[in-house]
Scaffold this motif. Structure first.
Motif, mmCIF file in Angstrom:
data_model
loop_
_atom_site.group_PDB
_atom_site.id
_atom_site.type_symbol
_atom_site.label_atom_id
_atom_site.label_comp_id
_atom_site.label_asym_id
_atom_site.label_seq_id
_atom_site.Cartn_x
_atom_site.Cartn_y
_atom_site.Cartn_z
ATOM 1 N N GLU A 53 0.792 -1.169 0.196
ATOM 2 C CA GLU A 53 -0.049 -0.104 -0.171
ATOM 3 C C GLU A 53 0.888 1.199 0.230
ATOM 4 O O GLU A 53 1.671 1.391 0.954
ATOM 5 C CB GLU A 53 -0.947 0.083 1.193
ATOM 6 N N GLY A 54 0.788 1.972 -0.964
ATOM 7 C CA GLY A 54 1.667 3.044 -1.178
ATOM 8 C C GLY A 54 1.000 4.495 -0.890
ATOM 9 O O GLY A 54 1.042 5.440 -0.449
ATOM 10 N N CYS A 55 -0.479 4.235 -1.537
ATOM 11 C CA CYS A 55 -1.441 5.477 -1.415
ATOM 12 C C CYS A 55 -2.906 5.059 -1.100
ATOM 13 O O CYS A 55 -3.602 5.762 -0.645
ATOM 14 C CB CYS A 55 -1.395 6.455 -2.711
ATOM 15 N N ALA A 56 -3.297 4.061 -1.409
ATOM 16 C CA ALA A 56 -4.569 3.430 -1.112
ATOM 17 C C ALA A 56 -5.664 4.306 -1.811
ATOM 18 O O ALA A 56 -6.819 4.478 -1.530
ATOM 19 C CB ALA A 56 -4.987 3.605 0.389
ATOM 20 N N GLU A 57 -5.059 4.791 -2.920
ATOM 21 C CA GLU A 57 -6.077 5.493 -3.812
ATOM 22 C C GLU A 57 -5.998 5.160 -5.317
ATOM 23 O O GLU A 57 -6.410 6.179 -6.203
ATOM 24 C CB GLU A 57 -6.468 6.951 -3.554
ATOM 25 N N CYS A 60 -0.427 5.155 -7.095
ATOM 26 C CA CYS A 60 1.001 4.713 -7.058
ATOM 27 C C CYS A 60 1.437 3.519 -7.650
ATOM 28 O O CYS A 60 2.477 3.326 -8.015
ATOM 29 C CB CYS A 60 1.633 4.821 -5.763
ATOM 30 N N VAL A 244 -14.305 4.614 0.607
ATOM 31 C CA VAL A 244 -13.825 3.692 1.732
ATOM 32 C C VAL A 244 -12.449 3.951 2.481
ATOM 33 O O VAL A 244 -12.424 4.226 3.553
ATOM 34 C CB VAL A 244 -14.102 2.211 1.078
ATOM 35 N N THR A 245 -11.592 3.937 1.337
ATOM 36 C CA THR A 245 -10.305 4.017 2.106
ATOM 37 C C THR A 245 -9.535 5.406 2.529
ATOM 38 O O THR A 245 -8.884 5.589 3.207
ATOM 39 C CB THR A 245 -9.128 3.621 0.894
ATOM 40 N N LYS A 246 -10.392 6.547 1.768
ATOM 41 C CA LYS A 246 -9.914 7.748 2.398
ATOM 42 C C LYS A 246 -10.842 8.469 3.234
ATOM 43 O O LYS A 246 -10.368 9.161 4.144
ATOM 44 C CB LYS A 246 -9.652 8.474 0.925
#
Lengths: 502, 470
Positions: A53-57, A60, A244-246
């Motif tokens: 996981e580098g950015c979760a969006e 990356c 969800v992730t952010k």
């Protein structure tokens, strides 16, 4: 508990578990939250921590994995996707390959892995599994490793230490390499395994709090959504994944378009190319891009391969972004949008769909069921995008333009901008000023001044209001020069720029 | 491996050796902190962040957070047995803000929960009342209000004002350099396990394990030998993990110590952007006096740098910017002043180059400005002012008093001019730009860089005066 009752086409119950293949092994997954992401599941449940996981969006690429399916002819199709924003339910019937699943017998490294070692393509190594998987997917698809498209293949993977050159060289070194026998054998087995899990059963998974429904036909989808308009329609999840992730939003019911049979098609009628809800950017790009190269170039810039492989055209319109890059282009082409509520359909010009910032003409229970792109227009169609970063950046200004010329006069002009207002918006005053004018640069130079009448743009991090106005004017002029035959260098074309100074 | 002249060379330097972890990088087997298999009772931590750039904390009610199902503990400054500080040396970086918050996103408390999702849900229930205070955000505001971390630092050599006054040409100007996010692909990460007695082990993605050890011991009231820090590898650092790893490591260690359970603190990318310092942004103002032939007599340069809310490593970064302010040029009379500005923003920190690039860019700007004024090729002005081949009592000494030996920049440039076909290519570019209606092609020029002549502490007062530098 508030789950969605879905009745299958045969009137039977929906299946409450997922079936897919992970690195060659068939998985049966039930009792899982609808909003569980593939990356989280891989790392936490399967201890497959190679995907990072580098950015979760989805920016990356460090979590890139390959999703494999079979096409109508039974051949394998390979897509790289960002696992951080793929929901588990989206894996039904697919095979997933992670970086841990690449190597051959006796832990022999895959040629893509070897190339990155040989060309010194890793330094801290954190981004490396993602690069491996992007190269591997291109390798498996047998395109994307040539000088002209290697940049596009890797544009969705960020690296901060090595610099991209050794990674690009590693990729280029693979273009003529042969697949080892064990890989060919493995792919044959995968084909058979995929056939075994093929089904048209609807599926719904839930942990009792968050559910994810996977309907398989259009009637089920429409009925379910009309009955539960508060549920969230998911297509590619390139936006909803971030909710969800952010944003830590709680999405109790999600309905996925991706497995609805009728939704994954690009229909061709005499006058229209029709893009249905589950058609990805990549699929649409291949279709429309072969007709209009200008939209192909735009698509490459606004989404990486991973994002184009997940995100959908209809989703891009439904989320109503004021700077979405596709709407200005599609509006310039004169596209229509179709909305469906149960069995009631209506169509309207795409520009009328966007009412104001954050508000679209979509009623409760309605969903975007298709985009109708006129087939016959568009010799003079062009798109232009201005952004701070070349690849995958939000536009400061985006223009889609199209016009008709009869004899030497402009008889019709459609010029639409993104980034200039709260919605994608046509420059009606510029259009008027072009009408009935001679088809020559001077007409565009004059008309470009009308940008000031059409728009009162914002100042934000992407550009000041003044910059946006000036840039929009210049784009109108550039469009005129380009159409009337002046040489305007394309800065996106590496060769053209190199050749400017020989 | 081929040398630049195309010949193959023997010896270790010329061998292409693969990264010793490369086979693990490409197969996903290389383990980073978040990849370590953790015991099933491991807790996950989320930092509660300030909602204002500058404000008094009037009251803090975290009871709802604490009572949220799945939350094991809430940590605040009151829970720290030792010193509430995570700074590298100045003692001005609280682990958890007390009484006052100094930047938007500053760590105020921490939620320790069964999993991160629970922590994210719980953290929204925090009730903190603030009284907003005026905030100083950018360089202009800080200069205007005199918001500084310390008095200006000055290096001066020669007769600066006189030489400027006597110069035939004078110019002044300013260049603004933005900051930069490190964007190490792996965010800040720490995982702590309390052991027997007072032992604690912290796995941490850091460039400075020793400092982590010291700071964890200080915060927990332990001895250094109680704390073991393990750093297998990092997913990038670039200076951003020199001091910025202290906070997550301390909080993870504190949570592990107080709960008796392993605890992990991984910054989400957004939190990482908000919490951690960046490259220092600079405003560099200058005055320069020079002759018609491009010879520079005197330069006065003011480097205003945004340090953020605390010192962090800004003092040393300022010193390096000052010690690169003349770049590769012998400037006989020069005054370099550094303004270390305090702002209500993240505490800016080490970043590749550590101030050097900013100092160098300032001087390159001066050179280009002079060349533009004289309407000559900037390379001529560069060549006119290079440190000399041979030094003397008055020539080839840096503003901070070091003699520059063996300067070969002239040789390098003259060779590059030949091998790059410099003159002809510039002519081509000029011609193209003249004839091209819309598109002006890129220019072609050289920029020079001096690097690290000295340790910043070695000033020679015989030639220059340096004040306020430690």
């Amino acid at each position: 508990m508030d789950t969605l009752p879905i009745v299958g086409a045969d009137g039977g119950d929906v299946r409450n578990y997922l079936t897919f293949i992970l690195n060659g092994k068939t998985q049966r997954v039930d009792n899982i939250a609808g909003d569980m992401t593939l990356l989280k599941w891989l790392r936490n449940q399967k201890s497959l921590v190679g995907s990072k996981e580098g950015c979760a969006e989805g920016d990356c690429g460090a979590c890139t994995v390959a999703i494999v399916k079979t096409d109508d002819t039974g051949n394998l199709t390979w897509r790289s996707v960002n696992a951080c924003i793929v929901f588990m339910g989206m894996l039904e019937g697919c095979a997933v390959i992670t970086v841990e699943g690449l190597n051959g017998p006796d832990s022999e490294l895959h040629p893509c892995q070897k190339a990155l070692i040989d060309f010194h393509g890793s330094q801290c190594g954190f981004c490396t599994p993602g690069f491996v998987m992007s190269l591997f997917t291109a390798w498996s698809n047998k395109h994307g490793l040539m000088a002209e498209d290697i940049d596009d293949t890797l544009a969705g993977n960020l690296c901060r230490c090595t610099g991209y050159r050794p990674i690009v060289e590693a990729g280029l070194s693979l273009k003529n390499a042969k697949q080892p026998q064990w890989e060919l054998d493995r792919n044959e087995i995968l084909k058979k395994e995929l056939l075994k899990i093929k089904s048209s059963e609807p599926v719904e998974i839930t942990n009792g709090k968050n559910s994810f429904s996977v309907p398989t036909n259009y009637e089920d989808f429409s009925t379910t959504y009309a009955d539960q308009p508060s549920s969230t329609i998911v297509s590619g999840a390139t936006d909803i994944g971030l909710w969800v992730t952010k944003q830590n939003r709680n999405l109790s019911n999600m309905i996925w378009t991706g497995r609805v049979k009728e939704f994954s098609k690009i229909d061709q009628q005499e006058d229209f190319i029709i893009i249905r809800p589950a058609v990805t950017h990549q699929e649409a790009m291949e279709k429309l891009g072969s007709k209009w190269p200008t939209i192909n170039a735009l698509w490459k810039r606004f989404g990486s391969v991973q994002v184009r492989n997940s995100g959908t055209v209809c989703g891009n319109l439904a989320n109503g972004s004021p700077i979405g890059d596709l709407p200005p282009a599609l509006i310039a082409l004169g596209s229509l949008i179709e909305l469906t509520n149960r069995n009631k359909k209506r169509k309207l010009p795409l520009e009328e769909f966007f009412i104001e910032y954050g508000r679209q003409d979509r009623h409760s229970g309605e969903y975007v069921s298709g985009v109708f792109v006129p087939n016959k227009s568009g010799n003079n169609f062009r798109c232009y995008k201005l952004s701070k970063r070349f690849d995958q950046d939000i536009s400061a200004v985006m223009m889609g333009a199209n016009l008709s010329v009869e004899k030497t006069k402009i008889t019709k002009a459609t010029i639409c901008f993104g980034g200039m207002a709260g919605t994608p918006k046509r420059a009606t005053e510029v259009e008027k000023a072009l009408l009935d004018q001679p088809f020559e640069p001077q007409s565009f130079i004059k008309a470009s001044k009308n940008i000031n009448k059409d728009f009162d743009p914002l100042t934000d991090v992407r550009g000041s209001a003044d910059y946006r106005r000036k840039a929009a004017q210049n784009l109108v002029m550039k469009y005129g020069y380009e159409l009337t035959g002046s040489f305007v260098p394309n800065l996106a074309d590496r060769n053209q720029v190199e050749n400017l100074v020989s | 491996m081929k040398d630049t002249d195309g010949s193959a060379k023997e010896g270790i330097v010329h061998k292409a050796i693969r990264h010793d972890s490369a086979h693990k990088h490409v197969s996903g087997a290389a383990k980073y902190v978040d990849d370590i298999a953790v015991p099933p009772n491991t807790l996950e931590i989320l930092l509660g962040q300030s909602k204002f750039a500058h404000a008094k904390i009037l009251s803090m009610d975290l009871s709802q957070v604490e009572n949220f199902p799945g939350v094991i503990k809430v940590l605040t400054a009151a829970d720290i047995p030792g010193t509430n500080d995570c700074s590298p040396f100045a003692g001005d970086d609280p682990i958890f803000a007390e009484n006052v918050v100094s930047y938007l996103g500053q760590s105020v408390f921490a939620v320790v929960a069964e999993d991160i999702k629970t922590a994210r849900n719980a953290i929204e229930l925090a009730e903190i009342k603030y009284e907003e205070l005026p905030a100083v955000i950018n360089i202009d505001q800080a200069l205007e209000t005199g918001n500084v971390l310390g008095p200006p630092a000055v290096i001066e050599c020669g007769k600066v004002d006189q030489a400027l006054a006597k110069s035939k040409n004078k110019l002044e100007g300013k260049i603004i350099l933005g900051g930069q996010e490190h964007f190490y692909l792996e965010g800040q990460a720490a995982f702590a396990i309390a052991g027997e007695d007072t032992d604690i082990v912290v796995h941490c993605s850091t460039q400075h394990p020793t400092e982590i050890q010291h700071k964890v011991a200080m915060a927990l009231g332990l001895s250094n030998h109680d704390v073991t820090v393990i750093t297998r590898r990092m997913g990038g650092g670039f200076g951003g993990k020199e001091s910025q790893g202290n906070l997550p490591a301390i909080v993870a260690a504190l949570a592990a110590k107080l709960t008796g359970r392993p605890a992990k603190l991984i910054y989400d990318r957004d939190d990482d952007f908000i919490l951690t310092g960046k490259r220092h942004d600079f405003q560099i103002s200058y005055k320069v006096g020079f002759e018609d032939n491009g010879l520079i007599n005197s330069v006065i340069v003011d480097q205003a740098m945004r340090c953020g809310m605390s010192w962090d490593l800004s003092e040393a970064i300022a010193a390096r910017a000052m010690c690169h302010a003349e770049n590769s040029y012998f400037i006989k009379n020069m005054r370099i002043t550094s303004h270390r500005l305090k702002t209500n923003t993240q505490s800016n920190t080490a970043f590749r180059g550590f101030g050097g690039p900013q100092g160098i860019v300032g001087m390159e700007r001066v050179i280009d400005h002079v060349a533009h004024h004289l309407n000559v090729d900037p390379l001529l002005v560069r060549e006119r002012n290079f440190y000399p081949h041979k030094t003397s009592a008055t020539h080839g000494i840096t503003p901070y008093g070091q003699t520059v030996h063996d300067c070969i920049i002239q040789d390098i440039i003259s060779e590059l001019k030949k091998t790059s076909d410099y003159a002809d290519r510039r002519k081509d570019i000029e011609k193209f730009n003249k004839n091209s209606e819309f598109f002006k092609t890129r220019d072609f020029s050289y920029s020079c860089k001096v690097w690290d002549f000295l340790q910043c502490k070695l000033f020679k007062p015989s030639r220059c005066t340096a004040t306020c530098l430690q």
